[in-house]
Scaffold this motif. Sequence first.
Motif, PDB file in Angstrom:
ATOM      1  N   ASN A 110      -4.455  14.491   3.523  1.00 38.98           N
ATOM      2  CA  ASN A 110      -5.024  13.160   3.630  1.00 38.98           C
ATOM      3  C   ASN A 110      -6.011  12.951   2.499  1.00 38.98           C
ATOM      4  O   ASN A 110      -6.529  13.902   1.916  1.00 38.98           O
ATOM      5  CB  ASN A 110      -5.729  13.012   4.970  1.00 38.98           C
ATOM      6  CG  ASN A 110      -4.745  13.111   6.097  1.00 38.98           C
ATOM      7  OD1 ASN A 110      -4.223  14.184   6.374  1.00 38.98           O
ATOM      8  ND2 ASN A 110      -4.465  11.997   6.721  1.00 38.98           N
ATOM      9  N   TYR A 130      -4.003  -2.777  -3.426  1.00 36.74           N
ATOM     10  CA  TYR A 130      -4.630  -1.510  -3.081  1.00 36.74           C
ATOM     11  C   TYR A 130      -6.027  -1.789  -2.542  1.00 36.74           C
ATOM     12  O   TYR A 130      -6.839  -2.418  -3.221  1.00 36.74           O
ATOM     13  CB  TYR A 130      -4.693  -0.587  -4.298  1.00 36.74           C
ATOM     14  CG  TYR A 130      -5.349   0.739  -3.995  1.00 36.74           C
ATOM     15  CD1 TYR A 130      -4.666   1.705  -3.245  1.00 36.74           C
ATOM     16  CD2 TYR A 130      -6.644   1.025  -4.437  1.00 36.74           C
ATOM     17  CE1 TYR A 130      -5.272   2.916  -2.943  1.00 36.74           C
ATOM     18  CE2 TYR A 130      -7.246   2.228  -4.141  1.00 36.74           C
ATOM     19  CZ  TYR A 130      -6.547   3.174  -3.390  1.00 36.74           C
ATOM     20  OH  TYR A 130      -7.144   4.375  -3.096  1.00 36.74           O
ATOM     21  N   GLY A 152       6.179   2.273   3.885  1.00 37.97           N
ATOM     22  CA  GLY A 152       5.347   3.455   3.666  1.00 37.97           C
ATOM     23  C   GLY A 152       6.173   4.658   3.269  1.00 37.97           C
ATOM     24  O   GLY A 152       7.084   4.552   2.451  1.00 37.97           O
ATOM     25  N   GLY A 193       3.124   1.634   6.694  1.00 33.86           N
ATOM     26  CA  GLY A 193       4.021   2.680   7.183  1.00 33.86           C
ATOM     27  C   GLY A 193       4.340   2.496   8.649  1.00 33.86           C
ATOM     28  O   GLY A 193       3.993   1.475   9.248  1.00 33.86           O
ATOM     29  N   ASP A 230      -0.739  -3.168   1.545  1.00 35.73           N
ATOM     30  CA  ASP A 230      -0.104  -1.950   1.038  1.00 35.73           C
ATOM     31  C   ASP A 230      -0.017  -2.053  -0.486  1.00 35.73           C
ATOM     32  O   ASP A 230       0.157  -3.142  -1.025  1.00 35.73           O
ATOM     33  CB  ASP A 230       1.301  -1.778   1.620  1.00 35.73           C
ATOM     34  CG  ASP A 230       1.810  -0.359   1.476  1.00 35.73           C
ATOM     35  OD1 ASP A 230       1.864   0.362   2.492  1.00 35.73           O
ATOM     36  OD2 ASP A 230       2.143   0.047   0.336  1.00 35.73           O
ATOM     37  N   ASP A 231      -0.139  -0.891  -1.146  1.00 30.25           N
ATOM     38  CA  ASP A 231      -0.101  -0.959  -2.615  1.00 30.25           C
ATOM     39  C   ASP A 231       1.317  -1.027  -3.157  1.00 30.25           C
ATOM     40  O   ASP A 231       1.520  -1.324  -4.321  1.00 30.25           O
ATOM     41  CB  ASP A 231      -0.885   0.220  -3.231  1.00 30.25           C
ATOM     42  CG  ASP A 231      -0.321   1.560  -2.811  1.00 30.25           C
ATOM     43  OD1 ASP A 231       0.482   1.589  -1.861  1.00 30.25           O
ATOM     44  OD2 ASP A 231      -0.696   2.579  -3.419  1.00 30.25           O
ATOM     45  N   THR A 248      -2.824   4.970   6.558  1.00 30.95           N
ATOM     46  CA  THR A 248      -2.521   5.187   5.145  1.00 30.95           C
ATOM     47  C   THR A 248      -1.812   6.511   4.891  1.00 30.95           C
ATOM     48  O   THR A 248      -1.612   6.892   3.740  1.00 30.95           O
ATOM     49  CB  THR A 248      -3.826   5.158   4.316  1.00 30.95           C
ATOM     50  OG1 THR A 248      -4.781   5.993   4.973  1.00 30.95           O
ATOM     51  CG2 THR A 248      -4.370   3.756   4.232  1.00 30.95           C
ATOM     52  N   GLY A 249      -1.420   7.196   5.972  1.00 32.29           N
ATOM     53  CA  GLY A 249      -0.604   8.392   5.801  1.00 32.29           C
ATOM     54  C   GLY A 249      -1.339   9.556   5.177  1.00 32.29           C
ATOM     55  O   GLY A 249      -2.567   9.608   5.161  1.00 32.29           O
ATOM     56  N   PRO A 275      -1.228  10.861   1.722  1.00 29.78           N
ATOM     57  CA  PRO A 275      -0.591  10.498   0.452  1.00 29.78           C
ATOM     58  C   PRO A 275      -0.707  11.531  -0.662  1.00 29.78           C
ATOM     59  O   PRO A 275      -0.152  11.327  -1.727  1.00 29.78           O
ATOM     60  CB  PRO A 275      -1.331   9.213   0.071  1.00 29.78           C
ATOM     61  CG  PRO A 275      -2.688   9.374   0.693  1.00 29.78           C
ATOM     62  CD  PRO A 275      -2.513  10.216   1.914  1.00 29.78           C
ATOM     63  N   SER A 308      -2.667   9.608   8.912  1.00 33.28           N
ATOM     64  CA  SER A 308      -4.071   9.510   8.508  1.00 33.28           C
ATOM     65  C   SER A 308      -5.028   9.761   9.674  1.00 33.28           C
ATOM     66  O   SER A 308      -6.206   9.948   9.469  1.00 33.28           O
ATOM     67  CB  SER A 308      -4.363   8.145   7.888  1.00 33.28           C
ATOM     68  OG  SER A 308      -4.144   7.127   8.835  1.00 33.28           O
ATOM     69  N   GLY A 319      -2.080  -0.040   4.950  1.00 35.16           N
ATOM     70  CA  GLY A 319      -0.889   0.802   4.884  1.00 35.16           C
ATOM     71  C   GLY A 319       0.221   0.113   5.653  1.00 35.16           C
ATOM     72  O   GLY A 319      -0.025  -0.489   6.698  1.00 35.16           O
TER      73      GLY A 319
END
Lengths: 594, 350
Positions: A353, A180, A145, A117, A138-139, A199-200, A202, A392, A115
């Motif tokens: 999450n 990813y 982020g 972010g 990060d994707d 990863t927050g 999402p 996360s 992630g």
Amino acid sequence: MEPTNVKDPEYYHKVVDCQYACPAHTPVPEYIRLIAAGKYTEAYMVNWESNVFPGILGRTCDRPCEPACRRGRLEEEPVAICRLKRVAADNKGDISAFIPGPSSISNGKKIALIGAGPSALTVARDLAPLGYEIHLFDDQDKGGGMMRSQIPSFRLPAEVLDGEVSQILNMGIHTHFKTYVSSLKELLNKKYDAVFIGTGAPKGRDLPDLEGRKIGDKNIHIGIEWLASVAFEHTDSIGEKVIVLGGGNTAMDCCRTSRRLGGKSVKVVVRSPFAEMKASPWEKEDAVHEDIPIIDNHVPLSFVTENGKLVGMNFDKVHPVYDSEGKRKLVSTGESPVFIEADDVLIAIGQENSFPWIERDLGIEFDKWEMPVVDKDTFVSQLPNVFFGGDSALGPKNVITAVAQGHQAAISIDLFCNGKALTERPAPFTNLFSTKMGIHEWSYNNDISNDLRFIVPQASKEETLKDRKKEVELGFNLPTGFKEAQRCLNCDVQTVFTESKCIECDACMDICPTNCITFTANGEEQDLRSRLMVPALNTTQDLLVSSKLATGRVMVKDEDVCLHCGLCAERCPTSAWDMQQFLYKVTKAGNSCH
Amino acid sequence: MTYLRPKFAHPNLPKNKLGFTRKEYEGSLSTLCAGCGHDSISAAIVEACWEMNIEPHKVAKMSGIGCSSKTPAYFLSNSHGFNSVHGRMPSVATGANMANRELVYLGVSGDGDSASIGMGQFVHVIRRNLNMVYIVMNNGCYGLTKGQDSATADVGSKSKSGSINQFEGIDLCGLAIELGATFVAQSFSGDKSQLIPIIQAAISHPGFALINVLSPCVTFNNNVGSTKSYDYVRQHIEATSTVDFVPFMNEIKTDYQNDEVKMVEMHDGSWLRLHKLSQSWNPDDKLSAINALQNSHLNQEILTGILYIDNKSLETHALLGTTEIPLNKLDESTLCPKDGFLEELNSSFR
């Protein structure tokens, strides 16, 4: 009461209300003084060291500091701390000499950050200069982020975001964008010394069981997904009539973005009463200012479709009922359902999450809400080399909390990689020095400004509604920024009392404009609070109690509404009172840790 | 880098019956030395007037010259004030009082202003029993001219420069009792819990009320060897009684009337409750007051509290039989009665 232990740095830290309330404990009065002195670069660097994203936070922070501001207890409005941060960020000079570049040393340790972010970027910033090899996954195709995908450009221009993100990426971070991570197991097999997961949160909440949800699906969108697709320019329009469900800041961003993408009649519909909405007051104001009505006390009943197309929603009108413990229940008024027309509906009722990519057999424990079990001080998971931070880790909060957690996780990773116990955390950096320069001369400005809070100017609505990238807030100009900075009471300039010098002339007690100081017989806290010049009713604020004085009395100072004007020290014949500037910095990962 | 009083006040500042906070009784920021005892006395006056619900415009502050006489600028800025000639405050106060008896007269003087240049005025205003509060801020030195010994400095007291005072000091309280003052008190600027009720009692007293307040000069007379320093006064203080001022108490419970507690009814219906600390002393007995004072001198003690009070006191207006109406409210017909009145008056003498 026992004499106050002022040797504990947390005592004076707590007096600096704004800094204490800030999750990252940014030394707010310190940088506001620098702004007043026109030293914007220095003010920016004080921020950068502490909160990593001054330009971004100066526009988008949730501002936990402002409700805590002492000024808010003396008059209506606190100092506009957040917008002063922006003044520093917007007017800073060339800072490249102060920002570390790629580290010339290497400690041979490899860290993976998942992630890109705010929390992961903070970990990267703290660890890269120490010689760690940082790999950031990060994707998306850029870092930032949720600051990029969820905060619209009219609140946070892309160049500000790009600038502060690239400051970190340029420290020699190995970026793996558009990647990813689908399996933590695979990543762990790649022999990283530690893995940080930021990863927050999402996953936007949906209303899957509401009638008509499936039929109207084409015109029903999840708020954060929709905001992301606008940010990445996959979406550039919306219907004329829009309903936004939810009362948080995401809902405010959704409705205001809708207005910029063709929404003419945009309405926010929220279950709770207006005053109890989660959105920050200023975000609600901005939405209302853009002709978006906020309809409160309406609970969604169904999506209404005609010929397979969404035409609107039905709502049940409710009113709040509170039980004896203040717990709220929304009770239907019994009126017939309210129909509101809509071409599109955006659901912004919260986010969750989601960790489908973490195998459950790795040793990371998950609780009943499917949240990883994370130590709230060290941010380590059940696996000693896997750390969490940001949304996360402990659930959705905000950018500044993510930054604060990132710092702590970085310390833990640094300790872990050096074979130290995570509990051996470094003490904060503190400093305390006298500001006395001579008679009536202090090295800070103790003239208390009587100005009320200044309003941040905005660009005209006609202009901003046409262009979703046009920033709405213009920020303070420098003269107004100066005046707003002067409203700061310098709460970090502490009133330090030395018992042995006091001759008990009462001069400080007589002069104190807010009657904070009392010389009286000692007693238990509750009793003492009631016997002060003005009873100290705000128990969230401490009392500064001296040891026994010559006459047997004690000096008691109620910290609640002290103006830090220094008149007690001015009128003290023996300098038993001194105004001493206190600096408190949360120690970052690095040498002091090991 | 400023020396200004901020405009902010405590949001929960209590209000008195008039709806005023202490702020409305304050004055401008003091320019006296930091730690000056006089500032504490100013603060005690503010507190006393605020607690007594006195309307600030019903007070006249009178003073002479000296550090002490500057203080009326630092309290009650909404009251009347007259900063007069050195040692001449009593005459000006007398004139003002004769013209308008409806105000509270608060005279502020110092040891130089009262015991040296103004001694003549001081003794005569006592003789006349003018209805006023006369506060002497007594620091035993001339602070405004760099701390020379004043007439109230004790024999043997050492100045900051090291010289020993050779002359006998004047005891203002003893003198006042001797001259027939009807309210004589002594206090210490560093003991507000005693000073405030004494000021309140003095304001309630119908006649001349002297409060001699020991008020250390931090700059010139706070040294070791001085008998008017904070440390010396604290070590040698001896109170006659503790003082409670009880405004307008209608009913007194009998158990107050024992040997230790003396209740004194004031002219305006308020009460003084004195917890006696000395058996031989009685506040309404002039002889016991003089004895107590003399004994305290012998024992090198500083006697504080209300030393003597005569609550049946007759003030100047009562003695002279003057009009109760302030002069500025007397209209022409009162001041210039018809011809017949003179005729009548003359015939009354025949």
